[in-house]
Structure formats: C-alpha cells, structure tokens
Scaffold this motif. Structure first.
Motif, PDB file in Angstrom:
ATOM      1  N   ALA A 198       0.833  -1.200   0.000  1.00  0.00           N
ATOM      2  CA  ALA A 198       0.000   0.000   0.000  1.00  0.00           C
ATOM      3  C   ALA A 198       0.872   1.255   0.000  1.00  0.00           C
ATOM      4  N   LYS A 199       1.943   1.235   0.791  1.00  0.00           N
ATOM      5  CA  LYS A 199       2.861   2.378   0.827  1.00  0.00           C
ATOM      6  C   LYS A 199       3.478   2.609  -0.554  1.00  0.00           C
ATOM      7  N   LYS A 200       3.918   1.528  -1.174  1.00  0.00           N
ATOM      8  CA  LYS A 200       4.534   1.633  -2.501  1.00  0.00           C
ATOM      9  C   LYS A 200       3.531   2.180  -3.513  1.00  0.00           C
ATOM     10  N   PHE A 201       2.307   1.666  -3.477  1.00  0.00           N
ATOM     11  CA  PHE A 201       1.257   2.139  -4.377  1.00  0.00           C
ATOM     12  C   PHE A 201       1.034   3.645  -4.202  1.00  0.00           C
ATOM     13  N   LEU A 202       0.919   4.092  -2.955  1.00  0.00           N
ATOM     14  CA  LEU A 202       0.670   5.515  -2.698  1.00  0.00           C
ATOM     15  C   LEU A 202       1.858   6.377  -3.111  1.00  0.00           C
ATOM     16  N   GLU A 203       3.078   5.885  -2.925  1.00  0.00           N
ATOM     17  CA  GLU A 203       4.259   6.627  -3.378  1.00  0.00           C
ATOM     18  C   GLU A 203       4.241   6.785  -4.892  1.00  0.00           C
ATOM     19  N   GLU A 204       3.910   5.711  -5.606  1.00  0.00           N
ATOM     20  CA  GLU A 204       3.828   5.770  -7.067  1.00  0.00           C
ATOM     21  C   GLU A 204       2.740   6.739  -7.510  1.00  0.00           C
ATOM     22  N   GLN A 205       1.589   6.669  -6.849  1.00  0.00           N
ATOM     23  CA  GLN A 205       0.487   7.560  -7.195  1.00  0.00           C
ATOM     24  C   GLN A 205       0.834   9.019  -6.900  1.00  0.00           C
ATOM     25  N   ARG A 206       1.556   9.261  -5.817  1.00  0.00           N
ATOM     26  CA  ARG A 206       1.968  10.623  -5.470  1.00  0.00           C
ATOM     27  C   ARG A 206       2.847  11.212  -6.567  1.00  0.00           C
ATOM     28  N   GLU A 207       3.804  10.430  -7.036  1.00  0.00           N
ATOM     29  CA  GLU A 207       4.680  10.900  -8.113  1.00  0.00           C
ATOM     30  C   GLU A 207       3.884  11.189  -9.380  1.00  0.00           C
ATOM     31  N   LYS A 208       2.969  10.290  -9.712  1.00  0.00           N
ATOM     32  CA  LYS A 208       2.129  10.494 -10.902  1.00  0.00           C
ATOM     33  C   LYS A 208       1.281  11.751 -10.744  1.00  0.00           C
ATOM     34  N   PHE A 209       0.749  11.968  -9.548  1.00  0.00           N
ATOM     35  CA  PHE A 209      -0.092  13.140  -9.279  1.00  0.00           C
ATOM     36  C   PHE A 209       0.686  14.424  -9.520  1.00  0.00           C
ATOM     37  N   PHE A 210       1.869  14.530  -8.926  1.00  0.00           N
ATOM     38  CA  PHE A 210       2.640  15.762  -9.042  1.00  0.00           C
ATOM     39  C   PHE A 210       3.248  15.950 -10.427  1.00  0.00           C
ATOM     40  N   ASN A 211       3.414  14.857 -11.169  1.00  0.00           N
ATOM     41  CA  ASN A 211       3.961  14.954 -12.527  1.00  0.00           C
ATOM     42  C   ASN A 211       2.877  14.976 -13.591  1.00  0.00           C
ATOM     43  N   ASN A 212       1.613  15.073 -13.177  1.00  0.00           N
ATOM     44  CA  ASN A 212       0.480  15.126 -14.103  1.00  0.00           C
ATOM     45  C   ASN A 212       0.455  13.940 -15.050  1.00  0.00           C
ATOM     46  N   ASP A 213       0.785  12.777 -14.538  1.00  0.00           N
ATOM     47  CA  ASP A 213       0.820  11.548 -15.322  1.00  0.00           C
ATOM     48  C   ASP A 213      -0.606  11.075 -15.610  1.00  0.00           C
ATOM     49  N   GLU A 214      -0.871  10.753 -16.861  1.00  0.00           N
ATOM     50  CA  GLU A 214      -2.205  10.316 -17.269  1.00  0.00           C
ATOM     51  C   GLU A 214      -2.620   8.992 -16.637  1.00  0.00           C
ATOM     52  N   SER A 215      -1.661   8.177 -16.201  1.00  0.00           N
ATOM     53  CA  SER A 215      -1.994   6.869 -15.641  1.00  0.00           C
ATOM     54  C   SER A 215      -2.332   6.931 -14.144  1.00  0.00           C
ATOM     55  N   LEU A 216      -2.496   8.127 -13.609  1.00  0.00           N
ATOM     56  CA  LEU A 216      -2.886   8.297 -12.203  1.00  0.00           C
ATOM     57  C   LEU A 216      -4.223   7.609 -11.954  1.00  0.00           C
ATOM     58  N   GLU A 217      -4.319   6.859 -10.850  1.00  0.00           N
ATOM     59  CA  GLU A 217      -5.575   6.202 -10.468  1.00  0.00           C
ATOM     60  C   GLU A 217      -6.621   7.267 -10.136  1.00  0.00           C
ATOM     61  N   LYS A 218      -7.797   7.093 -10.659  1.00  0.00           N
ATOM     62  CA  LYS A 218      -8.897   8.013 -10.387  1.00  0.00           C
ATOM     63  C   LYS A 218      -9.889   7.338  -9.446  1.00  0.00           C
ATOM     64  N   ALA A 219     -10.702   8.143  -8.820  1.00  0.00           N
ATOM     65  CA  ALA A 219     -11.755   7.604  -7.963  1.00  0.00           C
ATOM     66  C   ALA A 219     -12.751   6.858  -8.834  1.00  0.00           C
ATOM     67  N   GLU A 220     -13.082   5.647  -8.438  1.00  0.00           N
ATOM     68  CA  GLU A 220     -13.985   4.824  -9.246  1.00  0.00           C
ATOM     69  C   GLU A 220     -15.432   4.948  -8.809  1.00  0.00           C
ATOM     70  N   GLY A 221     -15.661   4.874  -7.526  1.00  0.00           N
ATOM     71  CA  GLY A 221     -17.038   4.838  -7.044  1.00  0.00           C
ATOM     72  C   GLY A 221     -17.566   6.177  -6.585  1.00  0.00           C
ATOM     73  N   LEU A 222     -16.751   7.195  -6.673  1.00  0.00           N
ATOM     74  CA  LEU A 222     -17.159   8.503  -6.189  1.00  0.00           C
ATOM     75  C   LEU A 222     -18.195   9.114  -7.132  1.00  0.00           C
ATOM     76  N   LYS A 223     -19.341   9.442  -6.604  1.00  0.00           N
ATOM     77  CA  LYS A 223     -20.418  10.048  -7.392  1.00  0.00           C
ATOM     78  C   LYS A 223     -20.594  11.503  -6.957  1.00  0.00           C
ATOM     79  N   PRO A 224     -20.783  12.408  -7.901  1.00  0.00           N
ATOM     80  CA  PRO A 224     -21.021  13.805  -7.516  1.00  0.00           C
ATOM     81  C   PRO A 224     -22.301  13.913  -6.687  1.00  0.00           C
ATOM     82  N   GLU A 225     -22.287  14.851  -5.769  1.00  0.00           N
ATOM     83  CA  GLU A 225     -23.460  15.066  -4.928  1.00  0.00           C
ATOM     84  C   GLU A 225     -24.613  15.598  -5.762  1.00  0.00           C
TER      85      GLU A 225
END
Length: 91
Positions: free
Chosen positions: A62-89
């Motif tokens: 889980a730590k490794k996954f979050l570290e990878e996602q953090r790097e993708k987030f700050f580098n604007n990487d298209e492969s960043l995991e998005k919220a799947e089940g989140l529905k707008p209010e």
C-alpha cells in the motif's frame, strides 16, 4: 511573506509548503518543488484512494502504491488512479 517555489504540478511560482512533509531526501524534494495548494490536493486524492481501495497504509504494498500515485499526481501523469465509485453530490 510566504515562501515561493516553482510547483512541478502547476508549472508556475506558487506558495510553498511551510515544512517538509516527511524526513529525508524525498521530503526535501517535495518541499522544494511542490506548492502548498498541490500538496493539499494530493492529501485529498490520497484519502480517496485509501478509502476506495481500502488500503492499509502500514502494509508495504500500500505504501509503494501511494508513493507511485503521489509521483504520478505531481507529474500530471495520465496513468494516475482516479476515484472509481465517487459520485457527484445531487443538488
């Protein structure tokens, strides 16, 4: 006056973090290259990932996954995991 950094997420000068988010070289790198706004947005995204994927943040995978996602987030990487089940209010 607040400290300014060139934010790697937004590619412009912005208000920097008040302190390194964690110790060590990686914490210093984030302190030097990530804006306060980008960090707050990451924390919100990270919380969503932890909740949706039911991650145990004490597990190495889980730590490794979050570290990878953090790097993708700050580098604007298209492969960043998005919220799947989140529905707008509904309004």
């Amino acid at each position: 006056m607040s400290r300014q950094v060139f934010c790697r997420k937004y590619q412009k000068e912005m208000e920097g973090l008040d302190f390194a988010p964690f110790p060590g070289a990686k914490g210093q790198e984030l302190f030097d290259t990530v804006s306060k706004q980008a960090w707050q947005e990451w924390l919100k995204h990270q919380t969503t990932l932890i909740n949706e994927k039911r991650l145990n943040v004490f597990e190495p995978d889980a730590k490794k996954f979050l570290e990878e996602q953090r790097e993708k987030f700050f580098n604007n990487d298209e492969s960043l995991e998005k919220a799947e089940g989140l529905k707008p209010e509904e309004k």
